[in-house]
Design a protein around this motif. Structure first.
Motif, mmCIF file in Angstrom:
data_model
loop_
_atom_site.group_PDB
_atom_site.id
_atom_site.type_symbol
_atom_site.label_atom_id
_atom_site.label_comp_id
_atom_site.label_asym_id
_atom_site.label_seq_id
_atom_site.Cartn_x
_atom_site.Cartn_y
_atom_site.Cartn_z
ATOM 1 N N VAL B 72 1.016 -1.066 0.083
ATOM 2 C CA VAL B 72 0.024 -0.022 0.041
ATOM 3 C C VAL B 72 0.699 1.376 0.055
ATOM 4 C CG1 VAL B 72 -2.002 -1.011 0.933
ATOM 5 C CG2 VAL B 72 -0.385 -0.132 2.381
ATOM 6 N N LEU B 91 -3.649 -0.999 -5.451
ATOM 7 C CA LEU B 91 -3.267 -1.683 -4.121
ATOM 8 C C LEU B 91 -1.907 -1.655 -3.997
ATOM 9 C CD1 LEU B 91 -5.949 -4.391 -3.572
ATOM 10 C CD2 LEU B 91 -5.664 -2.182 -2.465
ATOM 11 N N GLY B 265 -12.054 3.604 -13.086
ATOM 12 C CA GLY B 265 -12.472 4.893 -12.275
ATOM 13 C C GLY B 265 -11.407 5.807 -12.297
ATOM 14 N N MET B 266 -10.276 5.477 -12.260
ATOM 15 C CA MET B 266 -8.987 6.204 -12.155
ATOM 16 C C MET B 266 -8.277 6.582 -13.433
ATOM 17 S SD MET B 266 -7.547 4.075 -8.907
ATOM 18 C CE MET B 266 -8.706 2.723 -8.660
ATOM 19 N N VAL B 269 -6.521 9.831 -13.673
ATOM 20 C CA VAL B 269 -5.382 10.138 -13.044
ATOM 21 C C VAL B 269 -4.159 9.127 -13.415
ATOM 22 C CG1 VAL B 269 -5.965 11.786 -11.585
ATOM 23 C CG2 VAL B 269 -6.339 9.526 -11.046
ATOM 24 N N GLY C 164 -19.499 13.562 -20.121
ATOM 25 C CA GLY C 164 -19.107 12.258 -19.786
ATOM 26 C C GLY C 164 -20.312 11.085 -19.574
ATOM 27 N N ALA D 233 -17.556 5.324 -11.882
ATOM 28 C CA ALA D 233 -16.892 6.081 -12.930
ATOM 29 C C ALA D 233 -17.876 6.873 -13.681
ATOM 30 C CB ALA D 233 -16.137 5.053 -13.788
ATOM 31 N N GLN D 235 -20.685 8.262 -12.748
ATOM 32 C CA GLN D 235 -21.100 9.189 -11.885
ATOM 33 C C GLN D 235 -19.811 10.487 -11.853
ATOM 34 O OE1 GLN D 235 -21.668 7.177 -8.301
ATOM 35 N NE2 GLN D 235 -23.656 6.540 -8.849
ATOM 36 N N SER D 237 -17.946 10.762 -14.409
ATOM 37 C CA SER D 237 -17.824 11.402 -15.397
ATOM 38 C C SER D 237 -18.885 12.445 -15.413
ATOM 39 C CB SER D 237 -18.156 10.274 -16.669
ATOM 40 O OG SER D 237 -17.588 9.453 -16.634
ATOM 41 N N VAL D 240 -17.829 15.899 -13.835
ATOM 42 C CA VAL D 240 -16.585 16.108 -14.692
ATOM 43 C C VAL D 240 -17.130 17.192 -15.751
ATOM 44 C CG1 VAL D 240 -14.903 15.837 -16.237
ATOM 45 C CG2 VAL D 240 -14.759 14.474 -14.210
ATOM 46 N N SER D 253 -12.657 3.938 -5.895
ATOM 47 C CA SER D 253 -11.990 3.894 -7.085
ATOM 48 C C SER D 253 -11.855 5.394 -7.926
ATOM 49 C CB SER D 253 -12.372 2.925 -7.976
ATOM 50 O OG SER D 253 -13.830 3.232 -8.419
ATOM 51 N N THR D 254 -12.952 6.179 -7.424
ATOM 52 C CA THR D 254 -12.932 7.355 -8.289
ATOM 53 C C THR D 254 -11.979 8.386 -7.473
ATOM 54 O OG1 THR D 254 -15.070 8.023 -7.346
ATOM 55 C CG2 THR D 254 -15.030 6.641 -9.597
ATOM 56 N N PRO D 256 -9.111 9.059 -6.351
ATOM 57 C CA PRO D 256 -7.933 9.875 -7.139
ATOM 58 C C PRO D 256 -8.462 10.869 -8.138
ATOM 59 C CG PRO D 256 -7.518 7.486 -6.682
ATOM 60 C CD PRO D 256 -9.017 7.865 -6.495
ATOM 61 N N THR D 257 -9.152 10.437 -8.860
ATOM 62 C CA THR D 257 -9.586 11.336 -9.826
ATOM 63 C C THR D 257 -10.264 12.627 -9.400
ATOM 64 O OG1 THR D 257 -10.084 9.396 -11.066
ATOM 65 C CG2 THR D 257 -10.944 11.587 -12.040
ATOM 66 N N LYS D 305 -5.476 2.205 4.343
ATOM 67 C CA LYS D 305 -4.864 3.093 3.376
ATOM 68 C C LYS D 305 -5.190 2.435 2.027
ATOM 69 C CE LYS D 305 -0.114 4.868 2.794
ATOM 70 N NZ LYS D 305 1.224 4.583 3.327
ATOM 71 N N GLY D 306 -4.979 0.889 1.830
ATOM 72 C CA GLY D 306 -5.267 0.477 0.588
ATOM 73 C C GLY D 306 -6.704 0.397 0.256
ATOM 74 N N ALA D 307 -7.410 0.225 1.111
ATOM 75 C CA ALA D 307 -8.818 0.018 0.631
ATOM 76 C C ALA D 307 -9.729 1.623 0.694
ATOM 77 C CB ALA D 307 -9.545 -0.835 1.571
ATOM 78 N N ARG D 309 -7.942 4.616 0.996
ATOM 79 C CA ARG D 309 -7.189 5.851 0.766
ATOM 80 C C ARG D 309 -7.018 6.715 2.052
ATOM 81 N NH1 ARG D 309 -5.124 5.778 -3.864
ATOM 82 N NH2 ARG D 309 -4.448 8.002 -3.819
#
Ligand SMILES: Nc1ncnc2c1ncn2[C@@H]1O[C@H](COP(=O)(O)OP(=O)(O)OP(=O)(O)O)[C@@H](O)[C@H]1O
Ligand SMILES: Nc1ncnc2c1ncn2[C@@H]1O[C@H](COP(=O)(O)OP(=O)(O)OP(=O)(O)O)[C@@H](O)[C@H]1O
Ligand SMILES: [Mg+2]
Ligand SMILES: [Mg+2]
Lengths: 689, 302, 312, 507
Positions: B72, B91, B265-266, B269, C164, D233, D235, D237, D240, D253-254, D256-257, D305-307, D309
């Motif tokens: 991580v 991950l 989803g990423m 980035v 989007g 994703a 959503q 979009s 954005v 998952s979104t 970071p974006t 942290k992983g799941a 963030r």
């Protein structure tokens, strides 16, 4: 006489990743106005390439490497695409072998015909239409206007070919190229087409390049002939000269390998040309035929190019042979030696067919409602005898194959009997026959391409029947395979080959060996050689002849080729529309009295004889096998039909000993006109030097 | 997934060509080799497929990291680096390693599924074509009913009912493709069963099964091989799509479609997480397509 | 032709029957599911049982199936347990949206693939043919989701030219047609790639036919031959396949619809599958199957019309 | 009041939120927060639990309980009118209470009041398996008692600490009895908005109540819910391309974006929301040492942290979160792989164990957490296969799977959670866990209104869970969502309740 098409030392090569391959090599000839040149040669020798080159339309990868091709004095290679378009279909036109695939399936033929004038200056649709109709009438298609609306698939093969010819003639071209225009057509239809070409030629004065592998058809249409071997023209000259006194050993071989109507029975063997043509032969510096030629001399024939030399300048008889003198001095060209047909009606009957009938029930596409039945075979009586050949002849669709398949059990009969060793097999499919019966009847098929399973080796094809029919252990079977191969004159290393590595003739030999593997009593051969070249055919026929003599095999041989039947048969049955119209010992069937249909067949058969009489063309075509026939099946086409009798009453069977003819006519020897060769006219033998 | 129509086209193309048009010089492998090398397209296709196969086979040795090893700490900067050539995923798992191990999944599930379909299809097609009659009617009827389902819908209802697992995916692909292969095989069988060599086999008393499997089947291998590779390509896509829709192979073992799904989803980035597995799928499909096209062309050229 | 159509329609009805029973049996053999679904995961078993009886779900499958079919024939496909709405209302609305997307995509894909396919197949192995072949194989090899994701990255995030998502509302700041661009583009790339290859290979085969040579050697120009003789023949085989795209477009757009939040049929089916919305699954399957079979029927009829050799 | 923090609210404008538009016609049986979020704009609750987990008055202005916590008196506001003009009274409240407590309504509120004013009885019918069926009914005819027009009394048979919190359970929306339990476009309500358009799967539109709202706000004129499907994703979009101003719930998952988008802000709050890896007491988890090993093998920091963030807090393996008022800090269990191995060996598994965990794919962080834990467990010799089921399927089996990863929603009180999930025989006791001492202590805790007293007991409860409990609680997740920065006044609620009346636009 103005030159229409000229080939000047034309060489054509095919470039592929594997390298360059010569397809044509130094081909030269000229066709003048109104002249017809026939081009013959075995499959793959480059005939079609000549035709296409004359249209300046070579397959991808092929190119003219040397020489020039002129049409009406213009070098084709120098014409622009536009100019070519103007010449094609206008000054030169072409007719191909397979009419069905030459016509656009989704366009009415009228449209396709009209395109020709419309492409070449005609602007008025009406006028184009009228010309198309006129041309259809010219090729003797009935109801021409109605024809215009039809699609290709709605026409019979003969009609399609007429349409294609009409299309070629529409623009009244200076040159007409015909590439095997009658292959695949029935003898009687072929005869009609050839007669038509002759008439049209006389009428329009068109120059013709006529391509065929059949010497007989060429003789019917052309006055000059060119013999092509491995891409080289080996002999040209007038038909009369070349047929009467061929010089090139290959030409001689071809003529010698041909069974003749006038020729003898199989006990006099045909003369196949030794060896086979190899791909490498085309690339030879010297004579391509040298490896197969008994006259070949190393220095003259192989180490330098051999050129065409004129033998008889007046007759324009040219030959490409370095050893002309030796050849001419050597053995004369010979047809097979005549020997009397000694039909042995005492030979024991191994298989007899009695009153056999077969109907195919037609079901509509979705099952259920019946659309009638095809009466493929009706009331057939025949016997096959040990050590003798029973030949069955007839036009396409007359039921020959159906009969063969019933005998062999691949089909079951609707009624009647097929008796083998006293047991009736007519209703028993081969899958249900006891193994011993199965073994007793074997079959040789027509098509060398599908007779052997492409996925399995030759050894497999021969081993399986040995294991199954004769219960041999695998070791024994191996030895037996070699013996069988030897019996059909194939080297033992063939055993490990795959079918595609064999030539057609070789495959057919394997097929024969396979049929013999179970020591059969009867072998049914359905057109076993019709797909082969003349020379290969001759070899196979000789082989069959030998096997017949060695064993007490009864051979049922099916063919549409009368000359072949004449050569092979002891007994002949002539079939028409599922019925046997004439049956008897071969000698008797081939000499008067005839059934009118037999007579028509004999007259229609193309023979390589410049003096053959004009054919009598049968009108119309066979009735549909679904129609109900009240009278004589041949009545609708019979030139001697007795109105009111033949078409209403079934014909009586007239017997002349073992010879039976099913006809209403009072048949006597006088009334029957002798056919071309059988009548003892001057044949090749008498006139050859 | 245009598979229905792909299939239709494939069967048309297949039956239009290559029936019994070939045979082996140096055994089937040698034959394939020679055909493949003859066509540049096939060569490219075969190379791509072989490369993936090799990578999959050698995964434990060539993959730089265990495929599921999570770190991580790397998530903050997952971009490609000297330690992780293709970067890491969300991950912190090494993408290259996951791709390589993922090739194992794809290259087992897809071929097994297709092989299953081929085997079932061959059996039913041979039976249907050779035996005809009621058997034919029943087999074709059932096949048509299955074909009437748009594939994706069939996948969805079955997977919704039984859950997503490699086995279920294989089963559903087998079930939906077999009828089409059966059709191809039936067509070829109908053609070949009237060939003279089959008649010859009957005349020496071969059993029906022997004829179907030894006399007929080998001659259908041309269209079947072409079909196999085309289908392999589309099955790869199908597995990817299922993964993408969230009904694919279960984690954590890497599956390319799932990798895209997890990361897309990423994309805004960290596009590498999505694009790399997408490219892997595409490359495999392209490889299979090229090979199929090349083989077909080579076969048509004789 | 009429007879044929009638027969095929009958066939269709039988198949639909079989399909409906299969799906019904698959989904409703365990009756507890529906009530559990209605009440949510946290409801007690007694509540579930109560509802099961109330909804008549404890009766034998065959009885329920008969009842279901009876209602379905009258247009009542039951209620969606997720959306708590009659399925018919829900379904036709979504189907309408999908048909719209399908129609637009179809209108782009078909001309494009015919033009490119014909131009490529016209001169087999020419440079254009090579280029088109490679292009089309590439397109058909890129899964829709991958293509969708790439295009999204480019046009939405990077360039900001397109919206989007496509919820099909004009009050979200983007005009309706802008909302169609990306979905249509993704479908087009994937599907046209495949269709082009199809048309091309058919064209190539036709161009090898002897009648093409006949026409050329009649003196017709190459382009004349292509137009007058090759085109129609070349389109006969792809015709059915082209029509089948409609079928794909109706039920196969799941990925695209999910990607762009497009309220369509495919997405509805996916959601129904994931949430086990049985009534929706059943009705949707019936619709999808009908569409497949109808396109097949039209395909066959059109095929017959195009090819005079085929007559029933 | 939270509105004030960001300056003076502005009037006017539209806010569009991306959220599933579900069927909303039966508020009392809602089983999704999303539907409740639609109803909430038009209807009010009796109480409101704030983002700080403190429950405050709403339609109930004041409440008091007897010391035994058996009788609760609710004093209703007197200044509330229904939009259609009628005054809000005790009859309205009682009608709603009785309706949700009726077993036939099928509301999940029943669970919260079982034992308190509801009692189980044999209704004489059989269930599917032929066992006698249990239904519930009010234990006493006078259980819900109208004192006067603005006072209601709940007379319980046992103590209940969390009545104010329970009254905010999301299906307990107060409907106008005139609507007969149904809700839809034009329905009456005491809330700030009126529902003017509603299409399932597409969108809902609310307009501000014109006659004024009793509770302050609303500021915006119009509130729209747009259905963007489940795909996270998609959503993003939409966000954005500014097709929506806000999305209901963020997916990890979104994230970071979103962090890269300058016009968007991430709203996040720590919660008692979690998902637990829970075991059934069957092999190998019948041994508490194996369960302990599971906990020792887990690195909660890494999971967080992983799941997630890092959004949230590491879990402490007991189901009481730092945000709960009675939370007791008993220390944090550090990962200790050696210890885990030792425990396994002691339990008779020196070579480790092979198990399968069932999980579902949504929300996405759960599967990430499972994957991370599985990798961690592997090091301790707990080799785990992951079996992913679609959510629908998971919820059919969630109490039955032997080892599963189950989401637990945030609840305002720790006792509420423990009572629901860990008391012997509780309906949602998915672990089938039974510990007499635990039950006793829990009942004791539920008897203290005083938080500090409760905390003392809670420490013991937490210790028991840590030692032998059936679950691994890896994280306390923060819930988060995304909104355009022009949206002001919005604070994310731990249960992601959306109240449009609090927000305004400052462009
Ligand atoms: N398109 C082609 N590409 C490569 N080689 C070809 C092509 N067409 C023909 N050939 C080769 O050229 C040679 C001559 O072929 P051609 O068709 O002219 O022979 P043919 O005498 O007409 O034979 P047939 O009697 O079988 O029609 C053959 O060996 C054939 O294999
Ligand atoms: N399976 C079948 N179903 C229906 N009709 C058939 C079938 N097979 C053959 N026929 C018809 O039966 C008749 C006889 O066919 P058969 O194949 O026996 O003729 P043939 O003399 O061998 O012809 P060819 O010389 O062309 O081989 C033909 O009219 C043919 O169309
Ligand atoms: Mg030729
Ligand atoms: Mg025949």
């Amino acid at each position: 006489m103005a030159e229409v098409l000229a080939f000047e030392h034309v060489s054509i090569a095919y470039d592929s990743r594997a390298g360059r391959q010569n397809i044509l090599n130094d081909v030269s000839f000229v066709i003048g106005e109104g002249e017809a040149l026939g081009l013959v040669g075995e499959s793959g020798c480059g005939k079609s390439t000549v035709a296409l080159a004359a249209m300046h339309y070579l397959p991808r990868g092929m190119s003219l490497t040397e020489g020039r091709i002129r049409v009406e004095g213009r070098d084709l290679a120098r014409l622009s695409a536009d100019e070519l378009s103007r010449i094609r279909g206008n000054r030169i036109a072409m007719v191909y072998q397979d009419p069905m695939s030459s016509l656009n399936p989704v366009m009415p033929i009228g449209r396709q015909l009209m395109e020709v004038p419309l492409l070449h200056g005609e602007t008025d649709e009406r006028a184009a239409f009228r010309r198309a109709v006129a041309m259809l009438e010219e090729v003797r298609l009935p109801a021409a206007e109605a024809m215009m609306e039809r699609y290709p698939h709605q026409l019979s093969g003969g009609q399609q070919q007429r349409v294609v010819i009409a299309m070629a003639l529409m623009a009244e071209p200076a040159l007409l190229i015909m590439d095997e225009p009658t292959t695949g057509l029935d003898v009687t239809i072929e005869a009609a087409i050839l007669a038509l070409v002759r008439d049209l030629r006389a009428k329009f004065g068109t120059a013709i390049l006529f391509i065929s592998h059949n010497l007989g058809t060429v003789a019917r249409v052309c006055e000059r002939i060119g013999v092509l071997y491995a891409g080289r023209l080996v002999e040209t000259g007038s038909i009369a000269t070349v047929f009467r006194s061929p010089v090139h050993p290959y030409t001689r071989g071809l003529l010698g390998a041909l069974p003749r109507l006038s020729g003898g029975h199989r006990r006099g063997r045909l003369r196949p040309i030794d060896g086979t043509i190899q791909a490498a032969d085309r690339a030879r510096l010297g004579c391509a035929f040298a490896p197969r030629c008994s006259f070949a001399a190393r220095r003259d024939c192989e180490e330098r190019p051999v050129v065409m030399v004129a033998i008889d300048a007046a007759a324009q008889h040219l030959v490409r042979c370095a050893r002309i003198d030796a050849v001419v001095a050597g053995s004369a060209v010979d047809g097979p030696p005549a020997s009397a047909t000694a039909t042995n009606d005492q030979a024991p009957i191994v298989l007899s067919v009695r009153n056999l009938s077969k109907e195919y029930r037609l079901t509509s596409l979705f099952g259920g409602d019946r659309k009638g039945a095809v009466r493929a075979v009706t009331g057939v009586d025949l016997d096959a005898r040990a050590g003798e050949t029973l030949a069955i002849v007839g036009e396409s669709g007359c039921g020959k194959s159906t009969l063969a398949r019933i005998i062999s059990g691949l089909l079951t009969a609707t009624s009647g009997e097929v008796t083998l060793d006293g047991v009736d097999l007519a209703g028993i499919s081969v899958d249900d026959r006891p193994p011993d019966t199965r073994r007793r009847i074997q079959m040789v098929f027509q098509n060398p391409d599908s007779t052997l399973n492409p996925s399995h080796s030759i050894a497999y094809a021969l081993t399986r029947p040995l294991r199954l029919l004769r219960d041999l252990a695998s070791g024994e079977a191996k030895a037996e395979v070699l013996r069988l191969l030897a019996q059909v004159r194939l080297p033992s290393e063939m055993a490990d080959r795959m079918p595609h590595q064999l030539s057609g003739g070789q495959r057919q030999r394997v097929a024969i060996a396979r049929a013999l593997a179970g020591n059969p009593g009867v072998v049914v051969a359905d057109e076993p050689v019709s797909a082969l070249d003349v020379s290969v055919q001759a070899a196979i026929l000789n082989l069959l002849g030998e096997l017949l003599e060695q064993s007490q095999l009864g051979l049922v041989l099916i063919s549409h080729d009368l000359a072949l039947v004449r050569h092979m048969a002891d007994w002949v049955a002539v079939m028409y529309l599922g019925r046997v119209v004439e049956y008897g010992p071969a000698d008797q069937v081939f000499s008067p009295p005839y059934h009118p249909y037999t007579q028509a067949l004999l007259l229609a058969a193309p023979t390589p004889d410049p003096d053959a009489p004009p054919v009598v063309v049968l009108e119309g075509s066979m009735p549909s096998p679904t129609d109900t026939i009240l009278g004589c099946p041949f009545a609708s086409r019979c030139p001697e039909r007795i109105a009111g009798l033949c078409d209403t009453t079934p014909p009586p069977i007239r017997r002349f000993g073992e010879h039976r003819i099913s006809c209403h006519l009072e048949i006597d020897a006088e009334r029957a006109q002798p056919p071309a060769e059988a009548g003892g006219r001057t044949g090749m033998r008498s006139s050859s030097a | 997934m245009t598979e229905i129509s792909h299939d239709l086209a494939a069967s048309r193309l297949a039956s239009a060509s290559l029936v019994g048009a070939e045979a082996a010089d140096a055994g089937p492998l040698g034959k394939v080799y020679s055909v493949v090398t003859r066509s540049p397209l096939a060569t490219v296709g075969a190379t791509i497929l072989l490369t993936w196969c090799l990578l999959a086979l050698l995964a434990p040795w060539v993959a730089p990291y265990p495929p599921n090893q999570i770190d991580v700490a790397l998530v903050a900067d997952p971009h490609p680096s000297a330690q992780h050539w293709l970067g890491v995923d969300h991950l912190g798992r090494d993408i290259l390693s996951r791709l390589i191990w993922g090739a194992r999944t794809v290259l087992t599930v897809a071929p097994i599924a297709v092989l299953g379909a081929v085997m079932l299809g061959i059996f039913l097609g041979l039976l249907s074509g050779y035996r005809g009659g009621m058997i034919d009617v029943v087999i074709m009827r059932v096949g048509d009913t299955l074909l009437a389902f748009p594939k994706i819908i069939l996948y969805l209802i079955i997977i919704a009912k039984f859950g997503a697992s490699a086995f279920n995916i294989i089963a559903v692909i087998t079930l939906s493709s077999a009828p089409i292969i059966a059709r191809i095989v039936r067509g070829v069988t109908l053609d070949i069963k009237n060939r003279d060599y089959v008649a010859a086999a009957r005349m020496r008393g071969e059993s029906a099964f022997f004829i179907m499997f030894v006399e007929i089947l080998p001659n259908a291998r041309g269209p079947l091989i072409v079909d196999f590779f085309l289908r392999l390509g589309y099955t790869t896509i199908a597995i990817g799509v299922l993964g993408f829709l969230g009904v694919g192979l279960p984690p954590p073992d890497p599956d390319w479609g799932g990798m895209v799904k997890e990361a897309y989803g990423m994309i805004f980035v960290w596009p590498h997480m999505t694009i790399i597995p997408s490219l892997a799928i595409s490359s495999l499909v392209i490889g299979a397509n090229f090979l199929a096209t090349g083989l077909r062309e080579a076969a048509l050229d004789g | 032709m009429l007879r044929y159509s009638a027969k095929q329609l009958l066939n269709m009805a039988l198949t639909l029957f079989a399909v409906s029973f299969l799906v019904f049996a698959l989904n409703e053999l365990s009756p507890g599911d529906v009530a559990r679904k209605v009440l949510g995961p946290y409801a007690s078993q007694s509540q579930v049982d109560y509802l099961t009886v109330q909804m008549g779900l404890d009766r034998p499958v065959l009885v329920r199936y008969a009842e279901y079919m009876g209602k379905a024939l009258a247009g009542d496909f039951g209620d969606s347990v997720v959306f708590r709405q009659p399925v018919s209302a829900l379904m036709f609305d979504r189907l309408g949206n999908t048909l719209l997307l399908a129609a637009i995509s179809f209108a782009v894909i078909v001309p494009l693939s015919i033009v490119l396919g014909v131009l490529a197949g016209m001169r087999e192995r020419g440079w254009f043919d090579r280029a088109v072949s490679v292009f089309s194989s590439m397109c058909a090899s890129i899964p829709e989701f991958a293509m969708g994701v790439f295009l999204l990255g480019i046009f939405v995030v990077w360039l900001g030219w397109l919206p989007g998502t496509s919820p099909l509302r004009s009050d979200t700041g983007w005009s309706l047609w802008m909302q169609f661009v990306l979905p249509v583009l993704v479908v087009t790339f994937y599907d046209a790639g495949y269709l082009i290859a199809m048309v091309r290979s058919s064209m190539v085969e036709v161009m090898r036919q002897p009648y093409i040579r006949t026409a050329l050697l009649k003196g017709m120009s190459f382009h004349g031959v292509v137009r007058r003789h090759a085109l129609r023949n070349a389109l006969i085989t792809p015709f059915t396949v082209i029509l089948l795209q409609l079928n794909y477009l109706v039920s196969g757009l799941v990925v695209v619809e999910t990607l762009f939040a497009y309220p369509g049929f495919g997405r509805l089916m996916l959601e129904a599958a994931l949430t086990k919305d049985i009534a929706v699954i059943e009705a949707g399957t019936l619709i999808a199957v009908s569409v497949t079979m109808l396109t097949q029927l039209f395909g066959d009829l059109g095929y017959m019309a195009l090819d005079p050799r085929i007559r029933v | 009041a939270p509105a004030m923090a960001q300056g003076m609210p502005k009037k006017g404008g539209i806010v569009r939120i991306g959220m599933r538009v579900q069927d909303i016609s039966n508020p009392h049986t809602y089983s999704w927060i999303e539907s409740a979020n639609s109803g909430r704009q038009v209807l009010d609750y009796l109480t409101v639990t704030g983002i700080d987990n403190v429950t405050r008055p709403s339609l109930v202005q004041k409440w008091e309980a007897t010391p035994d916590l058996k009788t609760w008196t609710l004093h209703l506001r007197r200044d509330v009118t229904w939009r259609k003009g009628r005054k809000f009274t005790a009859d309205d409240a009682i009608w709603n209470l009785k309706r949700v407590l009726d077993d036939k309504t099928g509301s999940s509120v029943v669970g919260l009041f079982k034992g308190f004013i509801l009692t189980e009885f044999d209704d004489g019918q059989k269930d599917a398996k032929g066992n006698p069926r249990k239904s519930v009914r009010l234990w006493d005819a006078n259980a819900v008692q109208k004192v006067d027009d603005f006072t209601v009394k709940l007379n319980g048979q046992s103590a209940n600490l969390s009545i104010p919190e329970s009254l905010f359970h999301y299906p307990l929306l107060i409907l106008s009895p005139e609507d007969g339990g149904k809700f839809g476009v034009g329905s009456d309500g005491t809330g700030a908005f009126e529902l003017v358009e509603h299409e399932v799967g597409k969108r809902s539109v609310f307009t501000a109540r014109k006659d004024g709202y009793w509770g302050g706000g609303p500021y915006i004129d119009r509130f729209e819910i747009i259905d963007l499907g489940d795909d996270a994703a998609a959503q993003v979009s939409a966000l954005v391309s500014k097709q929506v101003d806000m999305i209901y719930q963020g997916a990890i998952s979104t994230l970071p974006t979103i962090e890269k988008l300058t016009h968007i802000q991430v709203n996040s709050v720590d919660t008692g929301y979690t998902a637990v890896a829970r075991t059934h007491p069957i092999k190998p988890f019948d041994d508490k040492r194996v369960r302990q090993a599971l906990r020792y093998a887990t690195d909660n920091e890494a999971v967080l942290k992983g799941a997630l963030r890092g959004l949230g807090k590491p879990g402490e393996h007991h189901h009481v979160a730092p945000v709960h008022p009675e939370y007791a800090d008993i220390g944090y269990l550090k990962r200790d792989v050696a210890k885990a191995k030792a425990l396994l060996a002691e339990a008779g598994y020196p070579n480790g164990v092979d198990v399968t965990i069932d999980a579902r794919p949504q929300p996405d962080w759960e599967l990430l957490a499972v994957q991370i834990m599985v990798e961690q467990w592997k090091e301790a010799g707990i080799r785990t296969k992951i079996n992913v089921m679609p959510s629908a399927q998971y919820w059919e089996n969630w109490t039955k799977v032997p080892f599963g990863f189950t989401t637990w929603a945030h609840r305002p009180l720790g006792t509420m959670i423990l009572g629901l999930a860990y008391r012997t025989g509780a309906a949602w006791n998915e672990a089938n866990w039974s510990n007499a001492e635990f039950d006793k202590l829990l009942t004791e805790a539920e008897g203290y209104l005083d938080v500090e007293k409760r905390r003392a007991v809670m420490a013991k409860l937490e210790r028991i869970m840590l030692d032998e409990g059936p679950v691994v609680v890896p994280v306390w997740r923060a819930v988060f969502n995304f909104s355009d920065k022009k949206i002001k006044g919005y604070k994310i609620h731990p249960s992601i309740y959306i109240d449009a009346k609090d927000v305004w636009i400052d462009a």
